[in-house]
Design an enzyme around this catalytic site. Structure first.
Site, PDB file in Angstrom:
ATOM      1  N   GLU A 282      -2.628 -13.657  11.054  1.00  0.00           N
ATOM      2  CA  GLU A 282      -2.883 -13.275   9.549  1.00  0.00           C
ATOM      3  C   GLU A 282      -1.916 -12.426   8.818  1.00  0.00           C
ATOM      4  O   GLU A 282      -2.169 -11.499   8.337  1.00  0.00           O
ATOM      5  CB  GLU A 282      -4.268 -12.679   9.415  1.00  0.00           C
ATOM      6  N   CYS A 356       1.306   5.275 -20.441  1.00  0.00           N
ATOM      7  CA  CYS A 356       0.806   6.612 -20.661  1.00  0.00           C
ATOM      8  C   CYS A 356       0.082   7.254 -19.672  1.00  0.00           C
ATOM      9  O   CYS A 356      -1.267   7.431 -19.404  1.00  0.00           O
ATOM     10  CB  CYS A 356      -0.096   6.692 -21.748  1.00  0.00           C
TER      11      CYS A 356
HETATM   12  C1  LIG Z   1      -4.598  -7.629   4.391  1.00  0.00           C
HETATM   13  C2  LIG Z   1      -5.244  -8.508   5.464  1.00  0.00           C
HETATM   14  C3  LIG Z   1      -4.065  -9.121   6.046  1.00  0.00           C
HETATM   15  C4  LIG Z   1      -2.755  -8.969   5.880  1.00  0.00           C
HETATM   16  O1  LIG Z   1      -2.191  -7.817   6.092  1.00  0.00           O
HETATM   17  P1  LIG Z   1      -0.526  -7.555   5.770  1.00  0.00           P
HETATM   18  O2  LIG Z   1      -0.497  -5.870   6.102  1.00  0.00           O
HETATM   19  O3  LIG Z   1      -0.251  -7.799   4.499  1.00  0.00           O
HETATM   20  O4  LIG Z   1       0.056  -8.449   6.950  1.00  0.00           O
HETATM   21  C5  LIG Z   1      -4.299  -9.777   7.328  1.00  0.00           C
HETATM   22  N1  LIG Z   1      -5.712  -9.698   7.569  1.00  0.00           N
HETATM   23  C6  LIG Z   1      -6.850  -9.134   6.994  1.00  0.00           C
HETATM   24  C7  LIG Z   1      -8.279  -9.287   7.343  1.00  0.00           C
HETATM   25  C8  LIG Z   1      -6.567  -8.478   5.700  1.00  0.00           C
HETATM   26  O5  LIG Z   1      -7.524  -7.673   5.120  1.00  0.00           O
END
Ligand SMILES: *Cc1c(COP(=O)(O)O)cnc(C)c1O
Length: 430
Positions: A282, A356
Site C-alpha cells: 500500500e 495570518c
Molecule cells: C497512509 C497509509 C498508507 C500509505 O502511507 P505512505 O507513508 O504514504 O506510503 C498505507 N496504508 C495505510 C493503511 C495508510 O493509512
C-alpha cells in the site's frame, strides 16, 4: 550544488529548473501560481519499481491514494494495473470516477461508517482492512442485510520494537490503529464465526517515511507468526499485505529503493515457506512524493536582518500553509529552489506565506538569491500536498498540471472565490 530530490526527472538546464524537460518558470507564467506540477513518468516509474520486483509472484500494489487523489493521478495508476488503498467512501467514488476497478481496492481506516461499508460492498471492493472486533460485527450486519459476503483482512498492530526502530509511528502498542498482536488470533476466530464475513488476508501498516528495511522484515515476521497460528486454528489466510510507508528523499534521507525492499521481503517470505502467498503493498508517498513540485511566486521581501533592524529576512510568497501544510504541521523540511537562478549572491530567508498565522512558513533559513516576481519551486510536493490543502483565509486552492510525455495538461482548475462560498446561505428574515 546539492542533488535535486526528484532527479532525474527534475534537473537544471543552465539557469532553468526543468521537470521532464519543461522549464518550470514558464509553466508558472502559463498557468499561474500557486501551481502543483507533476511528472506522470516519474509516478509510473516509481510504481514500476514495485511491480517489476514482484513479477512472477501473485501480488497487488494498492496505491494509498490519500497521498494524492487527483483524478488524473488515479487514472494514470489505474491504467498501469495498479490497485488502490482507500480510507473513505469519498476516495472510492474518486477511484470509480477515474476509471479504476473496485475489485483492486482495499478499504482501510479505523472508523468506517455503515454507509461506507454498504457503498464499498455494493461496488465490490477486494477487501476490507478491519481494525477492531466491533468493526467486524458492524460489517457482518451490513453484509447480511445486503446478502453479500464481505471479504476481510485484519489489520494487526505488529508492535515492532520501538527501541530498535524509533521512527515507527503506527505499528506500536498504544496506537489507535490495528488489532493488538495478542488479540489477533481471537479476532480471526470471531471473524470466521460470523456468517456475513469471509476471511481473506492479514495486513499491517507500520508508519510513514520509513528509511530502512529492517522494520518491514520484523513486521513481516510478526505477521507470518500470526498466519501460522491462525491457520493452525483452522482459519485459512490467502494474502499478506505489508502496508505502505516507504520514505522518500526530502533532503539527505537515503531510503532503500522499492525493488530492494520488495526483494528482501520476498526472500523472507520464501525462507519461511510462505512464498506461495499473494503479497500486497500500500505505498503512498513513495509513488508520488518526488514526482511533484509546488510553484510559488515571490510577492514581497522584508529584509529584517540585512537592513540592520535585528530581525529575520522574510521572503513572502503566494503559496501558504493552506496549499502545503507539511512544514507547519510536521515541521517538515522541504527543499526550495529558484526556478531561474540569479547570478547575485544569496541571502538567508525565511520563506513564508500570506496566511495570518506565525506557523505559516514553507522553509526557514534558506540561502536564496531572490527578487519579487521570481518563481520558487518547493520540491517533493507530490505527496500530502494537494490532498491536505484547505481554504483557510478564503484562499482558493491551487491548480494542478501533469506533464504527460513532457506535455503539460491542466488536471485541476484553480478554484474560484465564488465557488468557496457557493454552498453557504445568508440568514433569512425572522
Ligand atoms: C497512509 C497509509 C498508507 C500509505 O502511507 P505512505 O507513508 O504514504 O506510503 C498505507 N496504508 C495505510 C493503511 C495508510 O493509512
Amino acid at each position: 550544488m546539492s542533488a535535486l530530490p526528484g532527479a532525474p526527472h527534475l534537473a537544471r538546464a543552465g539557469a532553468e529548473l526543468q521537470l521532464d524537460g519543461r522549464a518550470l518558470a514558464a509553466l508558472a507564467r502559463e498557468f499561474g501560481t500557486p501551481l502543483f506540477v507533476y511528472s506522470q513518468a516519474a509516478m509510473l516509474e516509481a510504481l514500476a519499481a514495485y511491480q517489476w520486483a514482484l513479477q512472477g509472484r501473485r501480488h497487488l500494489v494498492c496505491y494509498a491514494m490519500k497521498a494524492n487523489s487527483s483524478l488524473a493521478v488515479l487514472q494514470s495508476f489505474a491504467s498501469a494495473g495498479c490497485g488502490f488503498d482507500i480510507v473513505s467512501g469519498g476516495e472510492l467514488a474518486r477511484v470509480l470516477a477515474a476509471g479504476g476497478d473496485a475489485s483492486r481496492v482495499v478499504f482501510s481506516g479505523v472508523g468506517k461508517t455503515a454507509a461506507e461499508m454498504r457503498q464499498a460492498l455494493l461496488a465490490g471492493v477486494r477487501c476490507f482492512n478491519v481494525e477492531s472486533t466491533a468493526e467486524l460485527d458492524t460489517l457482518n450486519a451490513v453484509a447480511l442485510a445486503l446478502d453479500r459476503p464481505a471479504p476481510v483482512s485484519l489489520r494487526v498492530n505488529p508492535d515492532v520494537d520501538a527501541g530498535t526502530h524509533p521512527y515507527i509511528s503506527t505499528g506500536l502498542k498504544g496506537n489507535k490503529f490495528g488489532i493488538a498482536h495478542a488479540q489477533a488470533v481471537a479476532a480471526y476466530r470471531h471473524a470466521a464465526s460470523l456468517p456475513g464475513l469471509r476471511v481473506v488476508g492479514i495486513d499491517c501498516h507500520i508508519g510513514s517515511q520509513i528509511t530502512q528495511i529492517a522494520p518491514y522484515l520484523d513486521a513481516l515476521d510478526r505477521l507470518l507468526d500470526l498466519v501460522e497460528q491462525v491457520e493452525a486454528a483452522g482459519v485459512p489466510i490467502h494474502h499478506v499485505d505489508v502496508g505502505g510507508g516507504l520514505g522518500i528523499t526530502y533532503s539527505d534521507e537515503a531510503p532503500p529503493a522499492a525493488d530492494e525492499l520488495v526483494a528482501q521481503l520476498l526472500q523472507r517470505l520464501d525462507a519461511r515457506g510462505h512464498g506461495h502467498r499473494e503479497l500486497l503493498f500500500e505505498p503512498g508517498r513513495s509513488l508520488v512524493g518526488n514526482a511533484g513540485v509546488l510553484l510559488t511566486e515571490v510577492l514581497v521581501l522584508k529584509p529584517g536582518a540585512d537592513d540592520g533592524s535585528g530581525g529575520k529576512n522574510f521572503c513572502i510568497v503566494d503559496a501558504a500553509m493552506n496549499d502545503l501544510v507539511r512544514p507547519a504541521m510536521y515541521e517538515a523540511w522541504m527543499q526550495i529552489e529558484p526556478c531561474t537562478l540569479r547570478a547575485s549572491p544569496p541571502s538567508t530567508w525565511d520563506v513564508v506565506g500570506p496566511v495570518c498565522e506565525s506557523g505559516d512558513w514553507l522553509g526557514r533559513d534558506r540561502a536564496l538569491a531572490v527578487q519579487p516576481g521570481d518563481v520558487l519551486a518547493i520540491l517533493s510536493a507530490g505527496a500530502y500536498g494537494m490532498t491536505m490543502s484547505s481554504n483557510y483565509n478564503t484562499r482558493p486552492r491551487a491548480a494542478e498540471v501533469m506533464l504527460v510525455q513532457g506535455r503539460p495538461q491542466l488536471i485541476r482548475e484553480r478554484e474560484t472565490v465564488a465557488s468557496l462560498f457557493a454552498g453557504e446561505r445568508l440568514l433569512g428574515r425572522a
